[in-house]
Design an enzyme around this catalytic site. Structure first.
Site, PDB file in Angstrom:
ATOM      1  N   ALA A   9       0.862  -1.286  -0.088  1.00 13.65           N
ATOM      2  CA  ALA A   9      -0.176  -0.109  -0.003  1.00 13.65           C
ATOM      3  C   ALA A   9       0.920   1.289  -0.117  1.00 13.65           C
ATOM      4  CB  ALA A   9      -0.992   0.106   1.091  1.00 13.65           C
ATOM      5  N   PHE A  11       0.556   4.020   1.805  1.00 17.06           N
ATOM      6  CA  PHE A  11       0.642   4.410   2.880  1.00 17.06           C
ATOM      7  C   PHE A  11       1.849   3.736   3.693  1.00 17.06           C
ATOM      8  CE2 PHE A  11      -0.562   4.198   7.445  1.00 17.06           C
ATOM      9  CZ  PHE A  11      -0.309   5.608   7.893  1.00 17.06           C
ATOM     10  N   ALA A  12       1.881   2.387   3.540  1.00 17.36           N
ATOM     11  CA  ALA A  12       2.774   1.605   4.233  1.00 17.36           C
ATOM     12  C   ALA A  12       4.135   1.809   3.448  1.00 17.36           C
ATOM     13  CB  ALA A  12       2.557  -0.095   3.537  1.00 17.36           C
ATOM     14  N   LEU A  71      -4.084  -3.575   4.363  1.00 20.75           N
ATOM     15  CA  LEU A  71      -4.996  -4.082   3.379  1.00 20.75           C
ATOM     16  C   LEU A  71      -6.252  -3.383   3.431  1.00 20.75           C
ATOM     17  CD1 LEU A  71      -4.488  -8.074   3.863  1.00 20.75           C
ATOM     18  CD2 LEU A  71      -3.397  -6.472   1.960  1.00 20.75           C
ATOM     19  N   HIS A  76      -9.383  -7.070   6.927  1.00 26.92           N
ATOM     20  CA  HIS A  76      -8.482  -6.854   8.129  1.00 26.92           C
ATOM     21  C   HIS A  76      -8.872  -7.856   9.262  1.00 26.92           C
ATOM     22  CE1 HIS A  76      -8.140  -2.154   7.440  1.00 26.92           C
ATOM     23  NE2 HIS A  76      -7.414  -2.865   6.936  1.00 26.92           N
ATOM     24  N   LYS A  94      -6.713   0.716  10.865  1.00 25.02           N
ATOM     25  CA  LYS A  94      -7.783   0.982  11.250  1.00 25.02           C
ATOM     26  C   LYS A  94      -8.699   1.324   9.905  1.00 25.02           C
ATOM     27  CE  LYS A  94      -7.623   5.150   9.686  1.00 25.02           C
ATOM     28  NZ  LYS A  94      -8.131   5.498   8.343  1.00 25.02           N
ATOM     29  N   ARG A 162     -11.491   4.121  -0.384  1.00 23.30           N
ATOM     30  CA  ARG A 162     -12.306   4.758   0.476  1.00 23.30           C
ATOM     31  C   ARG A 162     -13.616   5.221   0.054  1.00 23.30           C
ATOM     32  NH1 ARG A 162      -7.102   6.435   0.756  1.00 23.30           N
ATOM     33  NH2 ARG A 162      -6.015   6.302   2.879  1.00 23.30           N
TER      34      ARG A 162
END
Length: 319
Positions: A9, A11-12, A71, A76, A94, A162
């Site tokens: 990802a 963000f990761a 993920l 999750h 989250k 999202r």
């Protein structure tokens, strides 16, 4: 603690991967992705990174002690449980689940495995929240009467994960976790009832929520939206003082992390944290918790936040 990441990802790659590698007591050693090209950005800060072609292969890697799971939301719970069953500690993005009852599966897997597992609720590890909790619960603003939270940004891209209902998208799962969990953490209180809830949807996901809640000793209000100009703040309003966090959720990215305390006679105190990285602090706290230290937001805390999200959807008649 040797870490692996399930999925490349963005963000990761930009936030959590570097934070894991920078944290004391932690090292990023493995990544699972079906696209080797996506691993290149990780290898830039984690040379020697082992790249696995699928998630199961990473979970079978004996050189990985803990996994970070970024993920899509609907995956999750299942992958947290699989990782625990594989003997790994788990830090999951989250919301760790989309319903409070689903977290019970993860709690049961945690208890059976004896491993550490937590939702990646990084804000409670930031010193501004530690300080806010100390001030509010210590009586610095007198009797707390009201909490007001705003967290908004504008993301109309229908292709963005999202905004996709099939992957657990929506504003409340994405950022309502912060708006609700922050108030619960600082005050140590739980909502008695949702007294007002308006939730608007677009394309099958919630994009605007206006919420009022009764916490027994104080009231609560929040606006959470993924279709508004970016804004974020929390105000804890007491009878002898007021405490404001001007950048509570994206500290030093959205703005400078600052706490403002206003008390009687017009006294105003400012506290700022220009260098604190709550992602690094989160990883360090997780490593310590795996070795027996207390953790600021165990799964039971995360379940309480998800229960409040469930209450809001129920009160609005949307779910």
């Amino acid at each position: 603690m040797r870490w692996g990441i399930l999925g490349a990802a963005n963000f990761a790659r930009t936030q959590m991967g570097p934070a894991i590698h920078a944290a004391r007591g932690a090292e990023l050693v493995a990544l699972a992705t079906s696209d080797p090209a996506k691993a290149e950005g990780f290898a830039d800060f984690a040379p020697g990174l082992r790249v696995h072609g699928d998630y199961a292969a990473l979970l079978a890697d004996p050189g990985v002690d803990a996994v970070y799971i970024p993920l899509p939301n609907h995956l999750h719970v299942d992958w947290s449980v699989k990782a625990l069953e594989a003997g790994k500690h788990v830090l999951c993005e989250k919301p760790i689940a989309l319903k409070a009852d689903d977290i019970d599966r993860v709690i049961a897997a945690r208890d059976a495995s004896g491993k550490m597992v937590a939702e990646a609720f990084m804000i409670v590890h930031h010193p501004q929240f530690v300080r806010a909790r100390e001030l509010v619960q210590g009586g610095a603003i007198g009797r707390l009467r009201h909490v007001e939270v705003v967290f908004t940004y504008n993301n109309p891209d229908a292709a963005n994960i999202r905004n996709r209902p099939e992957t657990g998208g929506g504003g409340l799962p994405d950022i309502g976790v912060y708006a609700f969990g922050a108030a619960r953490f600082v005050t140590g209180a739980e909502p008695v009832a949702i007294t007002h809830a308006r939730v608007d949807f677009e394309g099958g996901v919630d994009v605007f929520a206006q919420v009022a809640a009764d916490f027994g000793d104080f009231t609560y209000g929040a606006v959470v939206s993924t279709r508004m100009q970016p804004a974020q703040s929390i105000v804890f309003h007491g009878d002898t003082g007021l405490l404001r966090l001007t950048c509570p959720f994206n500290a030093n990215l959205f703005d400078l992390a600052e706490l403002v305390l206003e008390t009687e006679a017009g006294k105003r105190t400012h506290e700022r944290w220009p260098a604190a990285n709550h992602y690094v602090l989160q990883v360090e706290a997780f490593v310590a918790a795996a070795e027996g230290a207390d953790y600021a937001c165990p799964l039971e805390f995360s379940r309480g936040t998800q229960a409040m999200i469930d209450m809001v959807f129920d009160a609005a008649g949307n779910r």
